[in-house]
Design a protein around this motif. Structure first.
Motif, mmCIF file in Angstrom:
data_model
loop_
_atom_site.group_PDB
_atom_site.id
_atom_site.type_symbol
_atom_site.label_atom_id
_atom_site.label_comp_id
_atom_site.label_asym_id
_atom_site.label_seq_id
_atom_site.Cartn_x
_atom_site.Cartn_y
_atom_site.Cartn_z
ATOM 1 N N TYR A 54 67.406 33.533 73.394
ATOM 2 C CA TYR A 54 66.735 32.924 72.344
ATOM 3 C C TYR A 54 65.305 34.076 72.115
ATOM 4 C CZ TYR A 54 64.234 29.695 69.479
ATOM 5 O OH TYR A 54 63.734 29.196 68.146
ATOM 6 N N TYR A 55 64.877 34.382 73.450
ATOM 7 C CA TYR A 55 63.767 35.186 73.449
ATOM 8 C C TYR A 55 64.256 36.561 72.840
ATOM 9 C CZ TYR A 55 59.554 37.314 74.810
ATOM 10 O OH TYR A 55 58.328 37.983 74.777
ATOM 11 N N GLU A 57 66.184 37.222 70.322
ATOM 12 C CA GLU A 57 66.348 37.199 69.295
ATOM 13 C C GLU A 57 65.010 36.851 68.375
ATOM 14 O OE1 GLU A 57 69.567 34.840 67.569
ATOM 15 O OE2 GLU A 57 68.987 35.123 65.495
ATOM 16 N N TYR A 58 63.966 36.075 68.962
ATOM 17 C CA TYR A 58 62.904 35.534 68.331
ATOM 18 C C TYR A 58 61.678 35.875 68.857
ATOM 19 C CZ TYR A 58 66.134 32.414 65.971
ATOM 20 O OH TYR A 58 67.464 32.137 65.393
ATOM 21 N N GLN A 59 61.686 36.722 69.993
ATOM 22 C CA GLN A 59 60.292 37.066 70.750
ATOM 23 C C GLN A 59 59.517 36.110 71.159
ATOM 24 O OE1 GLN A 59 60.060 40.495 71.743
ATOM 25 N NE2 GLN A 59 62.165 40.319 71.171
ATOM 26 N N ILE A 60 60.003 34.786 71.392
ATOM 27 C CA ILE A 60 59.211 33.705 71.725
ATOM 28 C C ILE A 60 60.052 32.693 72.553
ATOM 29 C CG2 ILE A 60 57.463 33.287 70.139
ATOM 30 C CD1 ILE A 60 59.169 31.186 68.803
ATOM 31 N N ALA A 61 59.324 32.348 73.731
ATOM 32 C CA ALA A 61 59.961 31.131 74.728
ATOM 33 C C ALA A 61 59.930 29.785 73.547
ATOM 34 C CB ALA A 61 59.229 31.089 75.703
ATOM 35 N N PRO A 62 60.951 28.955 73.232
ATOM 36 C CA PRO A 62 60.872 27.889 72.430
ATOM 37 C C PRO A 62 60.241 26.613 73.079
ATOM 38 C CG PRO A 62 63.179 28.072 73.334
ATOM 39 C CD PRO A 62 62.371 29.499 73.854
ATOM 40 N N ALA A 63 59.424 26.044 72.354
ATOM 41 C CA ALA A 63 58.883 24.549 72.664
ATOM 42 C C ALA A 63 60.278 23.710 73.014
ATOM 43 C CB ALA A 63 58.113 24.013 71.858
ATOM 44 N N VAL A 66 62.124 22.439 70.415
ATOM 45 C CA VAL A 66 62.844 23.269 69.581
ATOM 46 C C VAL A 66 64.262 23.847 70.501
ATOM 47 C CG1 VAL A 66 63.011 25.720 68.782
ATOM 48 C CG2 VAL A 66 61.004 24.316 68.454
ATOM 49 N N LYS A 69 66.883 20.884 70.343
ATOM 50 C CA LYS A 69 67.617 20.972 69.246
ATOM 51 C C LYS A 69 68.732 22.143 69.221
ATOM 52 C CE LYS A 69 65.291 21.727 65.204
ATOM 53 N NZ LYS A 69 64.791 21.504 64.122
ATOM 54 N N THR A 107 54.929 28.737 74.041
ATOM 55 C CA THR A 107 53.856 28.844 73.538
ATOM 56 C C THR A 107 53.504 27.513 72.951
ATOM 57 O OG1 THR A 107 54.344 31.011 72.231
ATOM 58 C CG2 THR A 107 52.572 29.573 71.148
ATOM 59 N N GLY A 108 52.292 26.895 73.190
ATOM 60 C CA GLY A 108 51.921 25.435 73.093
ATOM 61 C C GLY A 108 52.212 24.767 74.326
ATOM 62 N N LEU B 27 52.760 27.945 65.692
ATOM 63 C CA LEU B 27 53.705 27.266 66.634
ATOM 64 C C LEU B 27 53.332 26.341 67.313
ATOM 65 C CD1 LEU B 27 55.250 30.756 67.684
ATOM 66 C CD2 LEU B 27 56.336 29.224 66.203
ATOM 67 N N ILE B 28 52.039 26.287 67.902
ATOM 68 C CA ILE B 28 51.279 25.404 68.650
ATOM 69 C C ILE B 28 51.176 24.248 68.096
ATOM 70 C CG2 ILE B 28 49.224 24.800 70.099
ATOM 71 C CD1 ILE B 28 49.094 27.876 70.778
ATOM 72 N N LYS B 60 53.826 44.694 70.451
ATOM 73 C CA LYS B 60 54.743 43.896 70.437
ATOM 74 C C LYS B 60 55.193 43.561 68.907
ATOM 75 C CE LYS B 60 56.551 38.964 71.299
ATOM 76 N NZ LYS B 60 56.615 38.031 72.358
ATOM 77 N N PRO B 64 60.137 39.315 64.404
ATOM 78 C CA PRO B 64 61.359 38.291 64.594
ATOM 79 C C PRO B 64 61.198 36.677 64.765
ATOM 80 C CG PRO B 64 61.750 40.314 65.946
ATOM 81 C CD PRO B 64 60.247 40.223 65.429
ATOM 82 N N THR B 65 59.660 36.698 65.154
ATOM 83 C CA THR B 65 59.383 35.212 65.346
ATOM 84 C C THR B 65 59.320 34.426 64.033
ATOM 85 O OG1 THR B 65 58.133 35.977 67.445
ATOM 86 C CG2 THR B 65 57.588 33.784 66.563
ATOM 87 N N THR B 67 61.427 34.361 61.765
ATOM 88 C CA THR B 67 62.590 33.747 61.839
ATOM 89 C C THR B 67 62.760 32.759 62.641
ATOM 90 O OG1 THR B 67 63.895 35.149 63.435
ATOM 91 C CG2 THR B 67 63.583 35.994 60.999
ATOM 92 N N ALA B 68 61.990 32.258 63.408
ATOM 93 C CA ALA B 68 62.315 30.979 64.321
ATOM 94 C C ALA B 68 61.396 29.834 63.535
ATOM 95 C CB ALA B 68 61.760 31.295 65.706
ATOM 96 N N ASP B 71 63.394 26.626 62.981
ATOM 97 C CA ASP B 71 63.508 25.918 64.229
ATOM 98 C C ASP B 71 62.418 24.777 64.486
ATOM 99 O OD1 ASP B 71 65.824 27.085 64.460
ATOM 100 O OD2 ASP B 71 65.320 28.306 66.259
ATOM 101 N N TYR B 72 61.163 25.412 63.986
ATOM 102 C CA TYR B 72 59.719 24.511 64.497
ATOM 103 C C TYR B 72 59.784 23.635 63.163
ATOM 104 C CZ TYR B 72 58.734 27.116 68.526
ATOM 105 O OH TYR B 72 58.764 27.606 69.954
ATOM 106 N N TRP B 106 73.354 20.436 58.835
ATOM 107 C CA TRP B 106 72.945 21.758 59.224
ATOM 108 C C TRP B 106 73.214 22.781 58.092
ATOM 109 C CZ3 TRP B 106 70.011 21.111 63.380
ATOM 110 C CH2 TRP B 106 70.246 19.962 64.253
#
Lengths: 110, 133, 100
Positions: A54-55, A57-63, A66, A69, A107-108, B27-28, B60, B64-65, B67-68, B71-72, B106
């Motif tokens: 996941y990281y 692909e998206y460059q974040i650690a998901p909440a 998320v 899901k 994040t968060g 995101l937060i 950085k 890409p973020t 595109t997430a 999901d949020y 989905w």
């Protein structure tokens, strides 16, 4: 305090997260888990690897919400729920699993 | 009662820290289950360009973020048409942002809504809270 | 006395590029870097102004264009340089005017 993995000294932050993402290798997760008295099973690894992908692909650690899901979608509803994930990672699937996976704290997450 | 939050993104990425800060706040904030919209105007539209590669500048690549965001549950992303055109860009130059509708098995749906300046003004008028970056 | 002008601001919302073009003498070079690279992308008024500026050479810092996903949109006739090329430009000119 750095952690010792395979003879290398790796820098971590005050909460135990790897300072440098590129320092990660599977042995890092083993060392961190051992320090918290956790035996890593295939089920743990499935989530750790999922987080790393996941990281990537998206460059974040998901909440957590998320993550739950996304796990449900990829690995099935019996795994994509809080109960399953908290049983594997009692300190919180976001915090604990991300730490083992070498990712920053989600994040968060406080 | 969920409030309508709009995050206005007005600056290019990398040159200043605003774009990244905004993304983190979004995101937060997404954890609080409000009704969230994002708007990209002016140089803000540059945040969404595809093909960003920051290897050469030692920063950085956070593109890409975006595109997430689906999901949020952030799936109302307004891009101002005039701002794109002034910059010689079209939707094809931007990343394809989607979200998956859980209620429709989905099904993948587009998140980006291309709107004119006056249409965007109406959307903004309808918000409870506006945060500009 | 050839001058190298450097501009790191987007042409939208900042008048720096216009100020620079208004004062740059024939024979000088303008290097666009950081958010300044957007000025050189096709389909913009700034790219048109650049193309029409007689006697001035323009260059864009490649890594900054690449980071922003606009490397393929740099208008014809504008040179793309890397960091070494930036240094060469500085060395080739008598002085540098860093616009802010």
């Amino acid at each position: 305090m750095p952690i010792e993995v395979n003879g290398k000294s790796l820098e971590v932050d005050e909460e135990g997260y790897l300072a440098n993402l590129n320092d990660w290798e599977p042995a890092v997760a083993e060392v961190m888990a051992k320090a918290e008295d956790v035996d890593l099973t295939d089920d743990h690894w499935e989530i750790i690897n999922f987080l790393r992908e996941y990281y990537e692909e998206y460059q974040i650690a998901p909440a957590v919400r998320v993550l739950t899901k996304a796990v449900g979608k990829k690995l099935g509803k019996d795994k994509g729920n809080s109960k399953y994930l908290y049983e594997l990672f009692p300190y919180g699937p976001g915090k604990q699993a991300c730490k083992y996976a070498g990712l920053p704290k989600p994040t968060g997450c406080v | 009662m969920a409030k309508k939050f709009m995050y206005m993104n007005t600056k290019a990425p990398y040159g200043t820290i605003y774009a990244l800060e905004s993304l983190e706040v979004v995101l937060i904030g997404a954890a609080f289950e409000q009704d969230v919209s994002l708007a990209f105007i002016g140089d803000g539209v540059y945040q969404l360009t595809k093909g960003q590669n920051t290897d050469g500048i030692g920063m950085k690549n956070f593109s890409p973020t975006y595109t997430a965001l689906g999901d949020y549950d952030v799936n109302k992303i307004y891009v101002e048409k005039e701002s794109l055109e002034e910059r010689g860009l079209s939707l094809d130059d931007l990343q394809h942002l989607t979200w998956e509708d859980e209620d429709e098995d989905w099904a993948e749906k587009d998140s980006i809504r291309l709107v004119s300046r006056s249409e965007l003004a109406d959307v903004i008028e309808d918000q409870d809270v506006i945060l500009s970056f | 006395m050839a001058t190298l002008h450097t501009v790191n601001k987007s042409p939208f919302g900042s008048s720096v590029l216009d100020d620079c073009l208004g004062l740059a003498k024939s024979g000088s070079t303008v290097l666009l870097f950081e958010d300044g690279v957007y000025a050189a992308t096709t389909g913009t008024k700034s790219a048109e102004a650049i193309t029409n500026a007689d006697g001035i050479t323009f260059a864009v810092l490649g890594p900054d264009a690449k980071a922003r996903g606009v490397e393929g949109k740099i208008a014809d006739g504008i040179k793309v340089v890397d960091y070494d090329g930036f240094v060469d430009l500085v060395a080739e000119h008598d002085k540098v005017h860093a616009w802010l």
